[in-house]
Design an enzyme around this catalytic site. Sequence first.
Site, PDB file in Angstrom:
ATOM      1  N   THR A 157      -3.924   0.293   1.671  1.00 11.30           N
ATOM      2  CA  THR A 157      -2.856   0.624   2.611  1.00 11.30           C
ATOM      3  C   THR A 157      -2.180   1.929   2.233  1.00 11.30           C
ATOM      4  O   THR A 157      -1.454   2.518   3.039  1.00 11.30           O
ATOM      5  CB  THR A 157      -1.790  -0.503   2.603  1.00 11.30           C
ATOM      6  OG1 THR A 157      -2.460  -1.757   2.606  1.00 11.30           O
ATOM      7  CG2 THR A 157      -0.886  -0.401   3.803  1.00 11.30           C
ATOM      8  N   TYR A 184     -10.144  -5.131  -8.273  1.00 13.27           N
ATOM      9  CA  TYR A 184      -9.834  -5.162  -6.835  1.00 13.27           C
ATOM     10  C   TYR A 184     -11.114  -5.507  -6.077  1.00 13.27           C
ATOM     11  O   TYR A 184     -12.014  -4.680  -5.953  1.00 13.27           O
ATOM     12  CB  TYR A 184      -9.315  -3.780  -6.451  1.00 13.27           C
ATOM     13  CG  TYR A 184      -8.808  -3.591  -5.042  1.00 13.27           C
ATOM     14  CD1 TYR A 184      -8.795  -4.614  -4.106  1.00 13.27           C
ATOM     15  CD2 TYR A 184      -8.334  -2.344  -4.647  1.00 13.27           C
ATOM     16  CE1 TYR A 184      -8.311  -4.399  -2.834  1.00 13.27           C
ATOM     17  CE2 TYR A 184      -7.843  -2.119  -3.372  1.00 13.27           C
ATOM     18  CZ  TYR A 184      -7.857  -3.163  -2.470  1.00 13.27           C
ATOM     19  OH  TYR A 184      -7.379  -2.935  -1.194  1.00 13.27           O
ATOM     20  N   LYS A 188      -7.675  -9.299  -8.049  1.00 15.10           N
ATOM     21  CA  LYS A 188      -7.184  -9.329  -6.662  1.00 15.10           C
ATOM     22  C   LYS A 188      -8.328  -9.851  -5.813  1.00 15.10           C
ATOM     23  O   LYS A 188      -9.305  -9.140  -5.574  1.00 15.10           O
ATOM     24  CB  LYS A 188      -6.786  -7.908  -6.254  1.00 15.10           C
ATOM     25  CG  LYS A 188      -6.306  -7.719  -4.836  1.00 15.10           C
ATOM     26  CD  LYS A 188      -5.917  -6.241  -4.627  1.00 15.10           C
ATOM     27  CE  LYS A 188      -5.308  -5.950  -3.275  1.00 15.10           C
ATOM     28  NZ  LYS A 188      -6.209  -6.184  -2.152  1.00 15.10           N
TER      29      LYS A 188
END
Lengths: 297, 297
Positions: B44, B131, B159
Amino acid sequence: MFAGLSAFPLTPLVDDQLDERAFSALVKRLADAGVDSVTALGSTGSYAYLSRSERARVAQRAVQAAGDVPVFVGVGALRTSHVLHHADDAQAAGAQGLLLAPVSYQTLTRDEVYGLFETVVQRSDVPVIVYDNPATTRFTFDDELYAAIARLDGVASIKIPGVPLDETAARQRVAELRGLLPRHVTIGVSGDPYAAAGLNAGCDAWYSVVGGTLPAAALGLARAALEGDAPEALRRSEELQPVWDCFAEHGSLRVVAAIAEHLGLVAQPSLPLPILGLDRAQRARLEAAISRLKLTE
Amino acid sequence: MFAGLSAFPLTPLVDDQLDERAFSALVKRLADAGVDSVTALGSTGSYAYLSRSERARVAQRAVQAAGDVPVFVGVGALRTSHVLHHADDAQAAGAQGLLLAPVSYQTLTRDEVYGLFETVVQRSDVPVIVYDNPATTRFTFDDELYAAIARLDGVASIKIPGVPLDETAARQRVAELRGLLPRHVTIGVSGDPYAAAGLNAGCDAWYSVVGGTLPAAALGLARAALEGDAPEALRRSEELQPVWDCFAEHGSLRVVAAIAEHLGLVAQPSLPLPILGLDRAQRARLEAAISRLKLTE
């Protein structure tokens, strides 16, 4: 100019630095072999992994080493402004065409991809090749979008990701594309295992991975198809089946890098980390397959 | 430190330049709202679209604006040497953790992904968050690889891309992961629609897109779940369902950018081209949905 065999050379690295001398020699070898064009910084040229200055340097070296053979340069990047930088650098280096894939991190919409091509052709003085490579860009063109982008002034060719292997289906597909595209926009097949089928079905060009490392083998196939000897083109493609099988298993970049390393054209390892290339056992199988090809490279 | 709500701010651009002032204000707003950490340069935060110098500047600004709130910084890149540059810059800026996704152009193998993490943790003085975002990286971790990477000295958290929405299945999944990972490695859920299910099932952290733009809404959900009020967390997630629906339709980045633009937190447009963001009709529908949320942002 956007027809025949376009050969995609590797961009070899040594210790994470461009090996400019090896790259220039790769390009000169392609020009000497008689390829119709060289496309530097394609997927096989690791464009996505290189910095702006490295890409500019590769474009310069490619044009210098290619002599009279036209050079196209890949300018794809995630951000439009970066694409424009690469396009400026490629044109300053003397590129005669730009190869543009709609690379994505966030998957792009059709409008975004159209806007990208519109911006780039408006800013470029040389023609653009539309690069459709869903495996690496995660964007799938549809025919309507092909047609819309092909109508943009400055688009010269579309690099399609293969055709059906069935002869009739391939001819239908190429005819369908011809009906959608302006007459001056050429159709180039990619995905080397589809090259014979695509050229036999009427594609104008072969944008070739293997042609960047085994140009004689690729030229033999391309010349046969373009001179109308479809069976000979298919026979030559079948000869290369062990290479196509390796492509399917490991990805074509890792395989052509291993071939170039095996032939002594580039140092080993030549790929940008984290890409490791083939391991010892995989190399041994590939080299055994290549030795059976009786290549005249 | 790698627990609770980690909020992922946008990195707004104006005319293709970083809007540093707006970015700093976004981060300060998150710190003031009481988030547990800020992760700059997540998906993001458009990390993949930014240059090295832009990313270094964002890391510096984030640490300055976050005050006492720990800042993690995304360091993913296609080439290992570039990842190491970003990691150096992030640590120099004062990041307390690095977020690393195995971004790919050529799809990576398991060995390549392991090698990437091994290299980065060896070179980093701060912990690394693994991630896993198959939608953008095109790499899918398996549990064996999670476990192998989590055992590397320096890995602090994973994550994960969501959990099953079914309560029992979610608990089983989180328990299964706990069994695989060293005790000190936290599990953070991402994919905001899965946040309530993931936290209710025992995830330690929520790596949150919406938390970067609507921190009060995200904190309400996270606090309810982490304090054991599972029904309240689910109720708050259901309230946000119109936002989750927009995420599914347009991608979360385009949606949170439109929300931030609507709230006047960033100028419009704020995303890097070729990404266009939502069109007028899409924005109108999103704004209508948001106005019904009675947000206290």
